[in-house]
Design a protein around this motif. Sequence first.
Motif, PDB file in Angstrom:
ATOM      1  N   MET A   1       0.826  -1.169   0.000  1.00 53.23           N
ATOM      2  CA  MET A   1       0.000   0.000   0.000  1.00 53.23           C
ATOM      3  C   MET A   1       0.881   1.246   0.000  1.00 53.23           C
ATOM      4  O   MET A   1       1.905   1.282   0.665  1.00 53.23           O
ATOM      5  N   THR A   2       0.450   2.242  -0.748  1.00 56.52           N
ATOM      6  CA  THR A   2       1.257   3.450  -0.820  1.00 56.52           C
ATOM      7  C   THR A   2       0.853   4.416   0.287  1.00 56.52           C
ATOM      8  O   THR A   2      -0.310   4.512   0.668  1.00 56.52           O
ATOM      9  N   THR A   3       1.834   5.119   0.707  1.00 53.61           N
ATOM     10  CA  THR A   3       1.560   6.096   1.762  1.00 53.61           C
ATOM     11  C   THR A   3       1.168   7.409   1.114  1.00 53.61           C
ATOM     12  O   THR A   3       1.373   7.638  -0.084  1.00 53.61           O
ATOM     13  N   LYS A   4       0.620   8.318   1.959  1.00 48.59           N
ATOM     14  CA  LYS A   4       0.192   9.619   1.470  1.00 48.59           C
ATOM     15  C   LYS A   4       1.394  10.406   0.950  1.00 48.59           C
ATOM     16  O   LYS A   4       1.313  11.101  -0.062  1.00 48.59           O
ATOM     17  N   GLU A   5       2.503  10.251   1.587  1.00 46.46           N
ATOM     18  CA  GLU A   5       3.723  10.952   1.178  1.00 46.46           C
ATOM     19  C   GLU A   5       4.211  10.470  -0.202  1.00 46.46           C
ATOM     20  O   GLU A   5       4.601  11.271  -1.050  1.00 46.46           O
ATOM     21  N   GLU A   6       4.158   9.163  -0.451  1.00 40.77           N
ATOM     22  CA  GLU A   6       4.565   8.612  -1.756  1.00 40.77           C
ATOM     23  C   GLU A   6       3.630   9.110  -2.855  1.00 40.77           C
ATOM     24  O   GLU A   6       4.066   9.427  -3.956  1.00 40.77           O
ATOM     25  N   ARG A   7       2.349   9.173  -2.533  1.00 40.30           N
ATOM     26  CA  ARG A   7       1.371   9.629  -3.524  1.00 40.30           C
ATOM     27  C   ARG A   7       1.639  11.088  -3.888  1.00 40.30           C
ATOM     28  O   ARG A   7       1.550  11.459  -5.057  1.00 40.30           O
ATOM     29  N   MET A   8       1.923  11.924  -2.919  1.00 34.13           N
ATOM     30  CA  MET A   8       2.183  13.337  -3.162  1.00 34.13           C
ATOM     31  C   MET A   8       3.464  13.504  -4.010  1.00 34.13           C
ATOM     32  O   MET A   8       3.510  14.339  -4.907  1.00 34.13           O
ATOM     33  N   THR A   9       4.477  12.705  -3.737  1.00 34.80           N
ATOM     34  CA  THR A   9       5.719  12.749  -4.513  1.00 34.80           C
ATOM     35  C   THR A   9       5.431  12.376  -5.965  1.00 34.80           C
ATOM     36  O   THR A   9       5.923  13.027  -6.906  1.00 34.80           O
ATOM     37  N   PHE A  10       4.621  11.349  -6.157  1.00 30.29           N
ATOM     38  CA  PHE A  10       4.271  10.900  -7.514  1.00 30.29           C
ATOM     39  C   PHE A  10       3.553  12.012  -8.274  1.00 30.29           C
ATOM     40  O   PHE A  10       3.879  12.315  -9.415  1.00 30.29           O
ATOM     41  N   LEU A  11       2.560  12.644  -7.645  1.00 28.57           N
ATOM     42  CA  LEU A  11       1.801  13.700  -8.299  1.00 28.57           C
ATOM     43  C   LEU A  11       2.683  14.896  -8.645  1.00 28.57           C
ATOM     44  O   LEU A  11       2.516  15.523  -9.695  1.00 28.57           O
ATOM     45  N   GLN A  12       3.661  15.205  -7.774  1.00 32.12           N
ATOM     46  CA  GLN A  12       4.581  16.304  -8.067  1.00 32.12           C
ATOM     47  C   GLN A  12       5.442  15.969  -9.298  1.00 32.12           C
ATOM     48  O   GLN A  12       5.696  16.825 -10.151  1.00 32.12           O
ATOM     49  N   GLU A  13       5.899  14.746  -9.391  1.00 33.82           N
ATOM     50  CA  GLU A  13       6.721  14.313 -10.526  1.00 33.82           C
ATOM     51  C   GLU A  13       5.912  14.313 -11.829  1.00 33.82           C
ATOM     52  O   GLU A  13       6.456  14.578 -12.902  1.00 33.82           O
ATOM     53  N   MET A  14       4.652  14.023 -11.760  1.00 32.48           N
ATOM     54  CA  MET A  14       3.800  13.920 -12.948  1.00 32.48           C
ATOM     55  C   MET A  14       3.178  15.257 -13.349  1.00 32.48           C
ATOM     56  O   MET A  14       2.450  15.327 -14.327  1.00 32.48           O
ATOM     57  N   GLU A  15       3.497  16.302 -12.631  1.00 33.70           N
ATOM     58  CA  GLU A  15       2.931  17.608 -12.921  1.00 33.70           C
ATOM     59  C   GLU A  15       3.364  18.045 -14.328  1.00 33.70           C
ATOM     60  O   GLU A  15       4.518  17.935 -14.711  1.00 33.70           O
ATOM     61  N   GLY A  16       2.419  18.507 -15.140  1.00 39.46           N
ATOM     62  CA  GLY A  16       2.699  18.963 -16.498  1.00 39.46           C
ATOM     63  C   GLY A  16       2.584  17.861 -17.555  1.00 39.46           C
ATOM     64  O   GLY A  16       2.657  18.125 -18.744  1.00 39.46           O
ATOM     65  N   VAL A  17       2.419  16.625 -17.148  1.00 38.98           N
ATOM     66  CA  VAL A  17       2.271  15.516 -18.107  1.00 38.98           C
ATOM     67  C   VAL A  17       0.831  15.518 -18.614  1.00 38.98           C
ATOM     68  O   VAL A  17      -0.107  15.611 -17.852  1.00 38.98           O
ATOM     69  N   ARG A  18       0.658  15.407 -19.941  1.00 41.71           N
ATOM     70  CA  ARG A  18      -0.672  15.401 -20.548  1.00 41.71           C
ATOM     71  C   ARG A  18      -0.909  14.076 -21.279  1.00 41.71           C
ATOM     72  O   ARG A  18       0.026  13.462 -21.798  1.00 41.71           O
ATOM     73  N   LYS A  19      -2.138  13.687 -21.389  1.00 39.66           N
ATOM     74  CA  LYS A  19      -2.533  12.464 -22.080  1.00 39.66           C
ATOM     75  C   LYS A  19      -2.322  12.649 -23.594  1.00 39.66           C
ATOM     76  O   LYS A  19      -2.622  13.710 -24.141  1.00 39.66           O
ATOM     77  N   ILE A  20      -1.793  11.630 -24.247  1.00 35.08           N
ATOM     78  CA  ILE A  20      -1.583  11.666 -25.701  1.00 35.08           C
ATOM     79  C   ILE A  20      -2.938  11.512 -26.371  1.00 35.08           C
ATOM     80  O   ILE A  20      -3.665  10.551 -26.138  1.00 35.08           O
ATOM     81  N   ARG A  21      -3.299  12.472 -27.211  1.00 29.97           N
ATOM     82  CA  ARG A  21      -4.613  12.450 -27.853  1.00 29.97           C
ATOM     83  C   ARG A  21      -4.601  11.683 -29.184  1.00 29.97           C
ATOM     84  O   ARG A  21      -5.612  11.185 -29.616  1.00 29.97           O
ATOM     85  N   LYS A  22      -3.458  11.619 -29.854  1.00 31.67           N
ATOM     86  CA  LYS A  22      -3.379  10.920 -31.139  1.00 31.67           C
ATOM     87  C   LYS A  22      -3.269   9.418 -30.894  1.00 31.67           C
ATOM     88  O   LYS A  22      -2.717   8.988 -29.893  1.00 31.67           O
ATOM     89  N   PRO A  23      -3.768   8.621 -31.857  1.00 34.48           N
ATOM     90  CA  PRO A  23      -3.607   7.170 -31.707  1.00 34.48           C
ATOM     91  C   PRO A  23      -2.127   6.788 -31.801  1.00 34.48           C
ATOM     92  O   PRO A  23      -1.330   7.511 -32.392  1.00 34.48           O
ATOM     93  N   ASN A  24      -1.794   5.683 -31.239  1.00 33.38           N
ATOM     94  CA  ASN A  24      -0.411   5.220 -31.197  1.00 33.38           C
ATOM     95  C   ASN A  24      -0.064   4.510 -32.514  1.00 33.38           C
ATOM     96  O   ASN A  24       0.163   3.313 -32.553  1.00 33.38           O
ATOM     97  N   ARG A  25      -0.041   5.273 -33.618  1.00 37.99           N
ATOM     98  CA  ARG A  25       0.242   4.718 -34.948  1.00 37.99           C
ATOM     99  C   ARG A  25       1.224   5.626 -35.664  1.00 37.99           C
ATOM    100  O   ARG A  25       1.199   6.841 -35.492  1.00 37.99           O
ATOM    101  N   ALA A  26       2.032   5.024 -36.509  1.00 40.97           N
ATOM    102  CA  ALA A  26       2.982   5.799 -37.296  1.00 40.97           C
ATOM    103  C   ALA A  26       2.245   6.537 -38.400  1.00 40.97           C
ATOM    104  O   ALA A  26       1.276   6.032 -38.970  1.00 40.97           O
ATOM    105  N   ASP A  27       2.708   7.706 -38.737  1.00 40.95           N
ATOM    106  CA  ASP A  27       2.140   8.493 -39.826  1.00 40.95           C
ATOM    107  C   ASP A  27       2.849   8.089 -41.117  1.00 40.95           C
ATOM    108  O   ASP A  27       4.023   8.379 -41.310  1.00 40.95           O
ATOM    109  N   ILE A  28       2.122   7.375 -42.006  1.00 42.77           N
ATOM    110  CA  ILE A  28       2.751   6.845 -43.226  1.00 42.77           C
ATOM    111  C   ILE A  28       2.158   7.467 -44.488  1.00 42.77           C
ATOM    112  O   ILE A  28       2.077   6.837 -45.522  1.00 42.77           O
TER     113      ILE A  28
END
Length: 193
Positions: A1-28
Amino acid sequence: MTTKEERMTFLQEMEGVRKIRKPNRADIKKPTELTPGHLERQRAAQAQPLVDRNPLTADVVEPLTSHDVLSWQRPGVQHGVFRKLRLGQYPIEARLDLHRLTVEEARREVYRFVRDCVHYGVRSMLILHGKGERNPDGIAQLKSYLAKWLPELDDVLAFHSAQKHHGGTGAVYVMVRKSDRQKTENREKNRNR
């Protein structure tokens, strides 16, 4: 189980990360601009029409029926050789089946088949053309064209409708000339005698 402190560290590290909107395919996608080299090759291909090296003509032929017998020999073919061909006494070294082909497809196949047989040293073959019995007019179309085409090929020495067990008037035995290699081998063999 994760502690509250580990969760807060994770969220700080992930700050600014956005979900990829394009499909995971090469543009050919192909480039829309054509290069000068591509345009030149395209122009050259259009400027040079395809040359049909097939000497077989596909114009009007004499219509034959299912019961007509095909028989032809080039001048100089010995009567005994032609008789043996007519009786189906030569081994069939190659076969070509023209059933269900159009006239143009058959024209290409017959030319290629005879040329290949000469190249590989095949002397006698069987071409199955059918009798045309299902045609409402009773005309054996491929048989009619084959009767015209075979004499047009210099490599063909003789042909005759097959014996019943090989297809009768729905097939034809064909004999072609020896290849240059076979002629040379015969000369060498006869020279040593």
